[in-house]
Design a protein around this motif. Structure first.
Motif, PDB file in Angstrom:
ATOM      1  N   SER A 304       1.003  -1.281  -0.544  1.00 52.93           N
ATOM      2  CA  SER A 304       0.009   0.160  -0.023  1.00 52.93           C
ATOM      3  C   SER A 304       0.914   1.197  -0.326  1.00 52.93           C
ATOM      4  N   GLY A 305       1.967   1.052   0.038  1.00 50.95           N
ATOM      5  CA  GLY A 305       2.915   1.739  -0.019  1.00 50.95           C
ATOM      6  C   GLY A 305       4.229   2.079   1.004  1.00 50.95           C
ATOM      7  N   GLU A 306       3.895   1.692   2.584  1.00 51.33           N
ATOM      8  CA  GLU A 306       4.811   2.801   3.264  1.00 51.33           C
ATOM      9  C   GLU A 306       6.232   1.816   3.259  1.00 51.33           C
ATOM     10  N   THR A 307       6.599   2.374   3.820  1.00 50.35           N
ATOM     11  CA  THR A 307       8.216   2.168   4.416  1.00 50.35           C
ATOM     12  C   THR A 307       7.906   1.399   5.938  1.00 50.35           C
ATOM     13  N   VAL A 308       8.680   0.234   6.002  1.00 52.75           N
ATOM     14  CA  VAL A 308       8.986   0.070   7.246  1.00 52.75           C
ATOM     15  C   VAL A 308      10.807   0.090   7.535  1.00 52.75           C
ATOM     16  N   ARG A 309      10.606   0.405   8.999  1.00 58.17           N
ATOM     17  CA  ARG A 309      12.300   0.981   8.747  1.00 58.17           C
ATOM     18  C   ARG A 309      12.823  -0.541   9.453  1.00 58.17           C
ATOM     19  N   HIS A 310      14.071  -0.263   9.753  1.00 57.44           N
ATOM     20  CA  HIS A 310      14.984  -1.128  10.790  1.00 57.44           C
ATOM     21  C   HIS A 310      15.307  -0.623  12.083  1.00 57.44           C
ATOM     22  N   GLU A 311      14.642  -1.981  13.023  1.00 58.66           N
ATOM     23  CA  GLU A 311      14.713  -1.539  14.446  1.00 58.66           C
ATOM     24  C   GLU A 311      15.827  -2.333  15.103  1.00 58.66           C
ATOM     25  N   GLY A 312      16.817  -2.251  14.619  1.00 62.98           N
ATOM     26  CA  GLY A 312      17.793  -3.290  15.069  1.00 62.98           C
ATOM     27  C   GLY A 312      18.798  -1.955  15.549  1.00 62.98           C
ATOM     28  N   GLU A 313      19.506  -3.826  15.783  1.00 59.81           N
ATOM     29  CA  GLU A 313      21.307  -2.865  15.922  1.00 59.81           C
ATOM     30  C   GLU A 313      22.014  -3.026  14.146  1.00 59.81           C
ATOM     31  N   GLU A 314      23.170  -1.778  13.834  1.00 64.11           N
ATOM     32  CA  GLU A 314      23.769  -2.524  12.968  1.00 64.11           C
ATOM     33  C   GLU A 314      23.698  -3.048  12.878  1.00 64.11           C
ATOM     34  N   LEU A 315      23.554  -4.123  11.395  1.00 67.75           N
ATOM     35  CA  LEU A 315      24.178  -4.942  10.976  1.00 67.75           C
ATOM     36  C   LEU A 315      24.336  -5.236   9.759  1.00 67.75           C
ATOM     37  N   TYR A 316      24.806  -6.362   8.668  1.00 72.18           N
ATOM     38  CA  TYR A 316      25.127  -5.963   7.486  1.00 72.18           C
ATOM     39  C   TYR A 316      23.661  -7.483   7.272  1.00 72.18           C
ATOM     40  N   PRO A 317      23.461  -6.849   5.462  1.00 77.68           N
ATOM     41  CA  PRO A 317      22.871  -7.704   4.914  1.00 77.68           C
ATOM     42  C   PRO A 317      23.564  -8.221   4.214  1.00 77.68           C
ATOM     43  N   PHE A 318      22.253  -9.454   3.727  1.00 80.38           N
ATOM     44  CA  PHE A 318      22.665 -10.242   2.637  1.00 80.38           C
ATOM     45  C   PHE A 318      22.329 -11.608   2.050  1.00 80.38           C
ATOM     46  N   PHE A 319      22.096 -12.058   1.269  1.00 76.09           N
ATOM     47  CA  PHE A 319      21.019 -12.656   0.562  1.00 76.09           C
ATOM     48  C   PHE A 319      19.450 -11.850   0.533  1.00 76.09           C
ATOM     49  N   ILE A 320      19.882 -10.377  -0.004  1.00 78.23           N
ATOM     50  CA  ILE A 320      18.613 -10.172  -0.183  1.00 78.23           C
ATOM     51  C   ILE A 320      17.773 -10.426  -1.032  1.00 78.23           C
ATOM     52  N   ASN A 321      15.949 -10.479  -0.692  1.00 81.29           N
ATOM     53  CA  ASN A 321      15.004 -10.301  -1.972  1.00 81.29           C
ATOM     54  C   ASN A 321      15.887 -12.447  -2.463  1.00 81.29           C
ATOM     55  N   GLU A 322      16.345 -12.782  -1.665  1.00 80.90           N
ATOM     56  CA  GLU A 322      16.951 -14.438  -2.286  1.00 80.90           C
ATOM     57  C   GLU A 322      15.356 -15.385  -2.809  1.00 80.90           C
ATOM     58  N   CYS A 323      15.304 -15.477  -3.790  1.00 82.31           N
ATOM     59  CA  CYS A 323      14.434 -16.222  -5.158  1.00 82.31           C
ATOM     60  C   CYS A 323      13.854 -17.106  -3.533  1.00 82.31           C
ATOM     61  N   ALA A 324      14.747 -18.254  -3.604  1.00 84.53           N
ATOM     62  CA  ALA A 324      14.924 -20.428  -3.405  1.00 84.53           C
ATOM     63  C   ALA A 324      13.722 -19.626  -1.393  1.00 84.53           C
ATOM     64  N   TYR A 325      14.509 -18.722  -0.847  1.00 83.30           N
ATOM     65  CA  TYR A 325      14.383 -18.294   0.453  1.00 83.30           C
ATOM     66  C   TYR A 325      12.708 -17.468   1.410  1.00 83.30           C
ATOM     67  N   TYR A 326      12.180 -17.753   0.320  1.00 81.81           N
ATOM     68  CA  TYR A 326      10.707 -16.967   0.333  1.00 81.81           C
ATOM     69  C   TYR A 326       9.332 -18.697   1.100  1.00 81.81           C
ATOM     70  N   GLU A 327       9.903 -19.357   0.770  1.00 83.33           N
ATOM     71  CA  GLU A 327       9.463 -20.591   1.267  1.00 83.33           C
ATOM     72  C   GLU A 327       9.894 -20.801   3.002  1.00 83.33           C
ATOM     73  N   LYS A 328      11.587 -20.493   2.527  1.00 80.48           N
ATOM     74  CA  LYS A 328      12.021 -20.089   4.255  1.00 80.48           C
ATOM     75  C   LYS A 328      11.305 -19.489   4.957  1.00 80.48           C
ATOM     76  N   GLY A 329      10.059 -18.930   4.277  1.00 80.19           N
ATOM     77  CA  GLY A 329      10.229 -17.484   5.269  1.00 80.19           C
ATOM     78  C   GLY A 329      11.324 -15.915   5.321  1.00 80.19           C
ATOM     79  N   THR A 330      12.222 -15.850   5.179  1.00 80.98           N
ATOM     80  CA  THR A 330      14.210 -15.294   4.996  1.00 80.98           C
ATOM     81  C   THR A 330      13.254 -13.823   3.517  1.00 80.98           C
ATOM     82  N   ALA A 331      13.210 -13.234   4.458  1.00 85.99           N
ATOM     83  CA  ALA A 331      13.761 -11.798   3.176  1.00 85.99           C
ATOM     84  C   ALA A 331      15.022 -11.488   2.989  1.00 85.99           C
ATOM     85  N   PHE A 332      16.022 -11.400   3.973  1.00 81.85           N
ATOM     86  CA  PHE A 332      17.019 -11.482   4.129  1.00 81.85           C
ATOM     87  C   PHE A 332      17.979 -11.933   5.081  1.00 81.85           C
ATOM     88  N   ASN A 333      18.917 -11.797   4.838  1.00 80.78           N
ATOM     89  CA  ASN A 333      19.761 -12.892   6.405  1.00 80.78           C
ATOM     90  C   ASN A 333      20.858 -11.360   6.951  1.00 80.78           C
TER      91      ASN A 333
END
Length: 350
Positions: A304-333
């Protein structure tokens, strides 16, 4: 414990502080003295020859770079290179034929000791049967009969460059990573450590005495990209080159390396009733694997167009939007960047 921790600390009454540092298979000490600072006693690690090397592709049947590297190695009958005997394996042939990630269940989650020891019945999945076949061929896991080094080749749809993924601290794998990083200039070369005991390590590379996966992307499923093929093949060739040099008696000097330690997984926002995702990866996060994520940075854009922001500590994301991880409930690590000091290593003399 990091040296930086002690900078600016009052050490007047500390004439001899010994910091206990645990390394793979042994213990060493690093001593602090007021007049000298830290005196690292990093002895050279000696390892036996690494004569058996297994290269696996097609663990996921729609990740084609490893499949085609396997075919090229088979075509050129790459069975031995000086001091190294090379075994090439097509890990999941049925999934490769079907161009699917797997047939019944994810093969790269089937290599824990419990699963490898479980009885095969009429209801056992194809991948569990195949995992036990691979364990018999390349292992058994944790035994002296296992191959000396196992490299499993993977693709990701995420913008990861070339990543070495390994379990626990292994100086040999870190030295191969250091070598690849010094030689490959076409893409960033990084390393991710998943710190779990060998018995619980679920991936194919855990069958070897030493093992790692190469994860490379972005590449869509069921697609072969020439640039990614060429770079991954270069990494495989350089690994063989490193093994030959090690077996010939070359000492590889230690030093500092940056790695990432896997910390947590973040799922997509979901509808509490239907469990369907209600947001996509935010455009400012998409394709920015390994870029530091700070509190307040955008991570999702709702449908619907709303931005969700990171609320945790400073960390490094990887596997961002990995196709195979949709079924595993993971948007990124998310992971932490760690600077490691690795010792020199050399061939153990009789």
């Amino acid at each position: 414990m990091q040296e930086a921790y002690w900078e600016g600390k009052d050490m007047k009454d500390m004439k001899d502080v010994s910091l206990l540092c645990e390394f793979k298979g042994r213990l060493e000490f690093s001593e602090w003295r007021p007049e000298k600072g830290f005196d690292r006693k990093m002895e050279c690690e000696s390892l036996p020859p690494l004569s058996r090397f297994a290269i696996c592709g097609g663990t996921h049947g729609n990740e084609w770079t490893g499949v085609y590297i396997h075919r090229e190695l088979q075509k050129h009958k790459a069975g031995e290179a000086d001091s190294v005997s090379i075994t090439t394996v097509l890990s999941n042939p049925r999934a490769v034929e079907a161009c699917r990630r797997y047939i019944d269940t994810d093969l790269n989650r089937c290599f824990t000791e419990d699963l490898l020891r479980s009885p095969i019945t009429d209801t056992s999945t194809y991948e569990l049967r195949r995992a036990q076949e691979l364990n018999a061929q390349l292992g058994p896991k944790g035994s002296e009969e296992a191959v000396d080094l196992l490299c499993d080749l993977h693709n990701t749809t995420s913008n990861m460059g070339l990543c070495i993924i390994f379990h626990s601290t292994d100086w040999l794998i870190l030295h191969i990573y250091k070598y690849l990083q010094s030689k490959i200039t076409s893409v960033p070369v990084r390393a991710i450590q998943i710190d779990v005991p060998l018995s619980q390590a679920y991936s194919l590379d855990s069958l070897g005495k030493h093992g790692f996966s190469i994860e490379m992307g972005p590449q869509p499923n069921g697609v072969l990209r020439a640039d990614i093929f060429n770079t991954m093949k270069e990494a495989v060739d350089l690994t063989i080159e490193w093994l030959q040099q090690f077996n010939s008696g070359t000492t590889f000097e230690g030093g500092e390396l940056e790695t990432y330690a896997a910390d947590k997984k973040i799922d997509y926002p979901r509808d509490p009733t239907t469990n369907e995702i209600t947001a996509a990866i935010h455009p400012q996060l998409q394709d920015n694997d390994f870029k530091l994520l700070r509190p307040g940075d955008p991570i999702f854009l709702s449908l619907s167009g709303e931005t969700v922001r990171h609320e945790g500590e400073e960390l490094y994301p990887f596997f961002i939007n990995e196709c195979a991880y949709y079924e595993k409930g993971t948007a990124f690590n998310l992971g932490r960047k760690i600077t490691r000091t690795v010792p020199s290593i050399s061939l153990k003399k009789d």
